[in-house]
Design a protein around this motif. Structure first.
Motif, PDB file in Angstrom:
ATOM      1  N   THR A  96       2.675   3.571   5.767  1.00  0.00           N
ATOM      2  CA  THR A  96       1.836   2.187   5.340  1.00  0.00           C
ATOM      3  C   THR A  96       1.580   2.132   3.738  1.00  0.00           C
ATOM      4  N   PHE A  97       1.462   1.002   2.889  1.00  0.00           N
ATOM      5  CA  PHE A  97       1.322   0.473   1.351  1.00  0.00           C
ATOM      6  C   PHE A  97       0.285  -0.630   1.118  1.00  0.00           C
ATOM      7  N   LEU A  98      -0.544   0.162   0.638  1.00  0.00           N
ATOM      8  CA  LEU A  98      -2.028  -1.341   0.004  1.00  0.00           C
ATOM      9  C   LEU A  98      -1.838  -1.185  -1.411  1.00  0.00           C
ATOM     10  N   ASP A  99      -2.033  -2.948  -1.478  1.00  0.00           N
ATOM     11  CA  ASP A  99      -1.898  -2.601  -2.706  1.00  0.00           C
ATOM     12  C   ASP A  99      -3.151  -4.325  -3.814  1.00  0.00           C
ATOM     13  N   ILE A 100      -3.637  -2.821  -3.949  1.00  0.00           N
ATOM     14  CA  ILE A 100      -5.537  -2.942  -4.822  1.00  0.00           C
ATOM     15  C   ILE A 100      -4.826  -4.102  -5.757  1.00  0.00           C
ATOM     16  N   GLY A 101      -5.148  -5.953  -5.851  1.00  0.00           N
ATOM     17  CA  GLY A 101      -5.290  -6.354  -6.781  1.00  0.00           C
ATOM     18  C   GLY A 101      -3.673  -6.402  -6.576  1.00  0.00           C
ATOM     19  N   CYS A 102      -3.209  -7.900  -5.990  1.00  0.00           N
ATOM     20  CA  CYS A 102      -1.637  -7.917  -5.923  1.00  0.00           C
ATOM     21  C   CYS A 102      -1.392  -8.850  -6.683  1.00  0.00           C
TER      22      CYS A 102
ATOM     23  N   GLN B  34      -7.161   4.494   6.041  1.00  0.00           N
ATOM     24  CA  GLN B  34      -5.794   4.811   4.717  1.00  0.00           C
ATOM     25  C   GLN B  34      -4.888   4.755   5.110  1.00  0.00           C
ATOM     26  N   PHE B  35      -4.390   4.937   3.658  1.00  0.00           N
ATOM     27  CA  PHE B  35      -2.861   4.565   3.678  1.00  0.00           C
ATOM     28  C   PHE B  35      -1.750   5.355   2.990  1.00  0.00           C
ATOM     29  N   ASP B  36      -0.662   5.551   3.364  1.00  0.00           N
ATOM     30  CA  ASP B  36       0.265   6.427   2.741  1.00  0.00           C
ATOM     31  C   ASP B  36       0.651   6.051   1.317  1.00  0.00           C
ATOM     32  N   ILE B  37       0.612   5.091   0.923  1.00  0.00           N
ATOM     33  CA  ILE B  37       0.812   4.764  -0.637  1.00  0.00           C
ATOM     34  C   ILE B  37      -0.178   3.508  -0.631  1.00  0.00           C
ATOM     35  N   VAL B  38      -1.563   4.451  -2.052  1.00  0.00           N
ATOM     36  CA  VAL B  38      -2.111   2.867  -2.669  1.00  0.00           C
ATOM     37  C   VAL B  38      -1.857   2.378  -4.109  1.00  0.00           C
TER      38      VAL B  38
END
Length: 295
Positions: free
Chosen positions: A52-58, A118-122
């Motif tokens: 899983t990948f979270l893009d903060i401010g994409c 939570q995510f594997d990659i933030v």
């Protein structure tokens, strides 16, 4: 509660989303490939399948798309509604059937953060320093990383008095009209790029050959023009020395796995931290182990 649009109208925030909309017209397969490769280099792997990948401010959504193409399940959000619209358009164009969610929201919004999990990659490249609360935003980003996961962030380097001077330029830009903004962008471009261009011309003259032409793609698939506008107008604006960022990572039980600095000058320092699995256990996940440390 004040929102992004109101902040922009009041001159308290740069219209990041409008700039990303204009940049998005340049996005093509070549830029996507460069963005994808930049993720591979920093994360140390080209296989994000099952992660899983979270893009903060994409922003434009370019790096969310790159993560999707590397196999990740992606969740993107941005405070600016224009950026959200641009990201959705990019998703619809290049990955309409992907497992990629896009929404509007702020990393400072506790109600949003609490439901994300939570995510594997933030991932948050060049964003947290524009929130107006850098350290709160960085703390939150750390908490969003799953045990054994990765945090990939970039934050403006602290240049002391020069950073304070740029803060003044950015405030002035956002409180000015169109003409003054153009003057600030042109003047800043001359200040930042003219000396570099002069050195290139001098070296070419000494070596007896013409300078290289063409429009080289910037690192990460970005655009010199829209990066300059973002730099001059990018407000709120905060900076951090690497050691300050290291302290935050350690406080959250993270180990630095990748570092790329701007050499003490203007720009962003880039960090990848690995979250230790069990409160000090040195064993990390496959994603964390695969990251190649780089100075």
């Amino acid at each position: 509660m004040i929102d992004c649009t109101s902040e922009v109208e009041q001159g308290k925030r740069f219209a990041f989303g409008q700039n990303w909309q204009k940049f998005s017209r340049l996005v093509d397969e070549d830029r996507i490939a460069i963005a994808r490769e930049s993720l591979v280099v920093a994360l140390g792997t080209g296989d994000l399948a099952g992660r899983t990948f979270l893009d903060i401010g994409c922003g434009s959504g370019l790096f969310s798309l790159a993560a999707v193409q590397l196999g990740a399940t992606v969740h993107s959000f941005d405070y600016d509604p224009d950026a959200v619209a641009t990201t959705r358009q990019l998703r619809d164009r290049y990955a309409p059937d992907s497992d990629w969610q896009v929404e509007q929201g702020s990393v400072l919004d506790s109600s949003l953060v609490s439901r994300l999990g939570q995510f594997d990659i933030v991932y948050s490249w060049g964003v947290l320093h524009h929130t107006g609360a850098l350290w709160d935003a960085l703390d939150t980003a750390c908490r969003l990383v799953a045990p054994g996961g990765l945090l990939y962030v970039s934050i403006y380097n602290d240049q002391g008095l020069r950073s304070r001077a740029w803060t003044h330029v950015k405030r002035t830009y956002n409180s000015s009209g169109p003409l003054a903004r153009r003057v600030l962008v042109v003047g800043s471009g001359m200040y930042l790029y003219a000396p570099r261009r002069a050195v290139t011309l001098l070296k070419s003259a000494v070596k007896g050959r013409r300078p290289e032409g063409g429009k080289a793609r910037r690192a990460r698939g970005m655009s010199a023009r829209y990066d300059l506008i973002d730099w001059v107008g990018g407000y709120p604006f905060e900076v951090a020395a690497p050691e300050e960022v290291f302290r935050v990572g350690r406080r959250h039980g993270m180990e630095l796995r990748h570092l790329k600095t701007c050499g003490g000058g203007l720009g962003c320092n880039e960090y990848v931290f690995a979250a230790i699995t069990d409160h000090g256990d040195t064993q990390t996940s496959h994603a964390a182990r695969s990251v190649t440390a780089a100075a």
